[in-house]
Scaffold this active site. Structure first.
Site, short mmCIF file in Angstrom:
data_model
loop_
_atom_site.label_atom_id
_atom_site.label_comp_id
_atom_site.label_asym_id
_atom_site.label_seq_id
_atom_site.Cartn_x
_atom_site.Cartn_y
_atom_site.Cartn_z
CB ALA A 149 -34.97 -7.69 -1.40
CG ASP A 161 -36.45 -3.16 -7.00
OD1 ASP A 161 -35.68 -3.30 -6.03
OD2 ASP A 161 -36.26 -3.71 -8.11
CB CYS A 179 -34.72 -16.94 -15.78
SG CYS A 179 -34.02 -16.97 -14.11
CG MET A 183 -34.94 -25.64 -16.21
SD MET A 183 -35.90 -24.16 -15.78
CE MET A 183 -37.46 -24.91 -15.29
CA CA Z 1 -34.46 -5.36 -5.98
#
Ligand code: CA
Length: 728
Positions: free
Chosen positions: A211, A334, A644, A683
């Site tokens: 999402a 969220d 990340c 990566m």
């Molecule tokens: Ca989320």
């Protein structure tokens, strides 16, 4: 006691050949006693799991997913002698999140990159392993590392969802592939599967995530034997120019407005909780957040945006909706409702009720009547500022207008990591308590000025599209640091009916592991500091602790072989933790040591004591560059790299910390980003979305961060936090 190192076994091709041959020889004998099939878990066995407490046969133990084991040989009296029996190096430094399935003396467990292992539960010997060969650059599409939360075992098959969106059935005895299907509706969108499939009624159920990048959520049922699709339920409406895929979407579409929301995907991904309820032949799916997060951008003329942040009850055979309950109408933060759903039968207000329970991200603990979705309770289980309470009559939260971030940035609790995330809770119906790994992790929510004409918001493929001011996030932190609520984590024993917290154990850091409770009177949890602990479930007293030297997220499980009870947990932190590099967690100190640990009374295996890794930031060559360039680099870094490599370029241990790059790596920085020199490590190349000029700006930002943090660390460690920016 053996320590199996998977990479070595792989190179020797050392799958246990005798076992595979035996299984292969048995297969043609179709009339053999069914129970001799390896992994022959059936609906009946899961429903009657109390009758065979030695096994851990489905994700949450039984279909109820209470994660409360009746085993009690490990108890308050014997716990002092609990020790490590064996451990397995899983060959990864990525986060590990799986719940192992244990049946027939075999443990079936998944690890990073959706790999699957069948392991002799008594000794740790690997019987077979399966690598679905996920393209490593797919990890760029994962919000929260290349993780997997587990497999399902059913009727002799092992099912795994792969990071790149496939659902695969393996033979439980041999690990041979039986079938695989592509579950994705669009391979160009950034879908991932990290959740465990669930099984019931001859079907396998799976959803997906994505999402944050902009996808449309759905869950699909497949025939367990053949992989043939049985039904699919979309959680949000699609393009209004096209017919509704199923009638429920007409209801959903009426709750969305304007701004071509379908082009963003809408969100509503079902990335974690899918629970089967044999009492009503229903499937409960936990639906995720909106895409983008900000509702004013997503649906500018209002609306609840069904079925975002909802628990939806579907008929397990047909996929038709029976009812829904939306925890956060018009989700703006969220606030996924994908967190584990547990079923129980308890007395509520003098009446015996079949209920479901969930502690979603939004901070309220929901108790619903499973027969109709009626809300029975919704007490806060953590600090909540976005809403004052949930109105039980209407079933809706009452939002606190003081925390609207439409005009000005606001710290909100819970933040986007939630007051509770996917890390499992445990339900103790006897005590009337739920043991929840909770957190206070505030986030500063802000909309960029240029998006305040909401129609001006444009989706950018290949990066987060959350409708929040990511580029200036660090600056917003600094400007508002005085008002920041203090982050923290706590294991709580919570009464869902009264809203009281019976006891609290504060964790050293906010992002910790899932929970297991047992009839031995114990609550087990691994934490970010690397401690695997057992607490007294009466009062939270610490009874036992073991240093694993690695941060933990995965929930522990327990099982029994002959007369011996075992407890097991995977180590390896990270996941969705953007702030991991800010504190000394075990994984930042020692590296992220991905292991499977199994304990028993009298176990005396020792883990090697790791050396603390060198985290001294190397001296940086002086590069004269303007603050503007660094600022632009920061915006790009936050949009493309931070999820990340961590905010402020401080990584939490599982992904390389870019401040520690040495000269040789600096030389190839732009080639790594644009050409994918390290794609096999995960990566991926970003040449489709970033130019050389932009990559150089990111590089300048990373070096500025390294330069500043090195100066601070060498000088005044106490003021390390954010000093580089305030100095500018
Ligand atoms: Ca989320």
């Amino acid at each position: 006691m053996k320590i199996a190192v998977i990479s070595v076994l792989l190179s020797l091709g050392a799958c246990d050949n005798s076992t595979s041959t035996d299984q292969a020889a048995q297969k043609p004998e179709a009339k053999q006693n069914e129970t001799s099939i390896v992994g022959n878990i059936t609906d009946e066995r899961i429903i009657n799991h109390d009758g065979e407490p030695n096994n851990w046969m489905s994700y949450g133990l039984g279909y109820e997913e209470q994660r409360f084991s009746p085993l009690k040989k490990i108890n308050k009296n014997t716990i002092k002698k609990l020790g490590l029996e064996w451990h397995l190096d899983m060959g990864t430094n990525r986060a590990q999140e799986a719940t192992p399935i244990v049946v027939d003396g075999i443990m079936f467990v998944s690890s990073a990159w959706s790999k699957v292992f069948a392991i002799k539960a008594k000794t740790g010997e690997i019987l077979w392993q399966y690598d679905p060969d996920v393209p490593k650059d797919w990890s760029r599409r994962a919000c929260c590392d290349a993780v997997n939360r587990g497999v399902a075992v059913y009727q002799g098959h092992v099912y795994v969802g792969t990071l790149d969106g496939r659902l695969i059935a393996l033979d439980a005895g041999s690990g041979e592939e039986v079938w695989q299907v592509d579950t994705l509706i669009d391979r160009n969108r950034f879908y991932t599967i990290t959740g465990a499939p669930r099984v019931a009624k001859g079907k396998v159920f799976i959803g997906n995530g994505g999402a944050e990048f902009g996808v449309r959520g759905y869950v699909t049922a497949y025939d367990a034997k053949t992989g043939k699709q049985a039904w699919r339920f979309f959680t949000v409406p699609g393009d209004p120019a096209l017919p509704f895929e199923h009638p429920e979407l007409e209801l959903a579409a009426a709750s969305w407005s304007g701004n071509e929301y379908w082009k963003f995907g809408g969100g509503g991904t079902v990335w974690n909780s899918i629970v089967y309820d044999p009492d009503f032949n229903q499937l409960y799916i936990g639906v995720g957040n909106g895409s983008p997060w900000t509702r004013a951008i997503r649906s500018p003329d209002g609306g609840d945006n069904l079925f975002l942040s909802s628990i939806v009850a579907l008929d397990a055979d047909s996929g038709k909706m029976n009812w829904y309950y939306q925890t956060t109408p018009g989700d703006n933060w969220d606030y996924t409702a994908v967190q584990d759903i547990a079923l129980a039968e308890i007395e509520v207000d003098g009446e015996q009720r079949k209920v479901l329970m969930q502690a979603p991200k939004n901070g309220f603990f929901y108790v619903l009547d499973r027969s109709n979705g009626k809300l029975l309770r919704a007490h806060p289980y953590s600090l909540v500022t976005w809403a004052t309470h949930v109105d039980l009559e209407s079933g809706r939260p009452v939002e606190n207008p003081d925390y609207s971030y439409l005009e000005k940035e606001k710290w909100v609790l819970p933040g986007s990591a939630g007051a509770h995330n996917w890390q499992a809770m445990s339900v103790d119906t006897e005590a009337g308590l739920v043991y929840i790994p909770t957190q206070e992790s505030p986030l500063i929510f802000a909309i960029a000025d240029e998006w305040k004409q909401f129609s001006s918001y444009k989706r950018n493929p290949g990066r987060w599209n959350i409708g929040l001011e990511m580029g200036r996030l660090a600056q917003l932190f600094i400007d508002n640091v005085a008002e920041q609520p203090t982050p923290g984590g706590a294991l709580k024993a919570f009464d869902p009916l009264t809203g009281e917290t019976k006891w609290t154990v504060r964790n050293p850091y906010y992002w910790n592991g899932g929970v297991l409770a047992t009839s031995g009177g114990l609550v087990f949890q691994g934490d970010a500091a690397g401690m695997f602990s057992a607490y007294d479930k009466e009062n939270g007293d610490l009874l036992w602790q073991f240093n694993t030297y690695t941060s933990m997220l995965a929930p522990p499980v327990t099982f029994q072989l002959d007369d011996t009870q075992y407890v097991s947990v995977l180590t390896g932190g990270g996941g969705a933790d953007l702030f991991g590099g800010e504190t000394e967690t075990a994984s930042t100190k020692y590296g992220n040591l991905g292991r499977l640990l199994v304990f028993k009374i009298g176990g005396n295996e020792k883990l090697p004591v790791p050396n603390a890794i060198d985290r001294i930031i190397p001296q940086q060559s002086v590069v004269v560059v303007s603050e503007n360039i660094i600022g632009e680099g920061e915006g790009l870094y936050n949009n493309y790299c931070a999820m990340c490599h961590g905010l402020l370029a401080r990584s939490g241990g599982s992904i390389p910390d870019l401040r520690l790059l040495t000269d040789g790596k600096h030389e190839i920085f732009s080639r790594v980003v644009l050409e994918g020199l390290l794609a096999t490590n995960g990566m991926a190349a970003f040449d489709d979305v970033l130019s050389l000029d932009e990559v150089e700006k990111i590089h300048h930002y990373v070096r500025a961060r390294a330069y500043e943090d090195r100066a601070v660390v060498l000088g005044n460690k106490e003021s390390a936090r954010l000093t580089w920016l305030s100095n500018q």
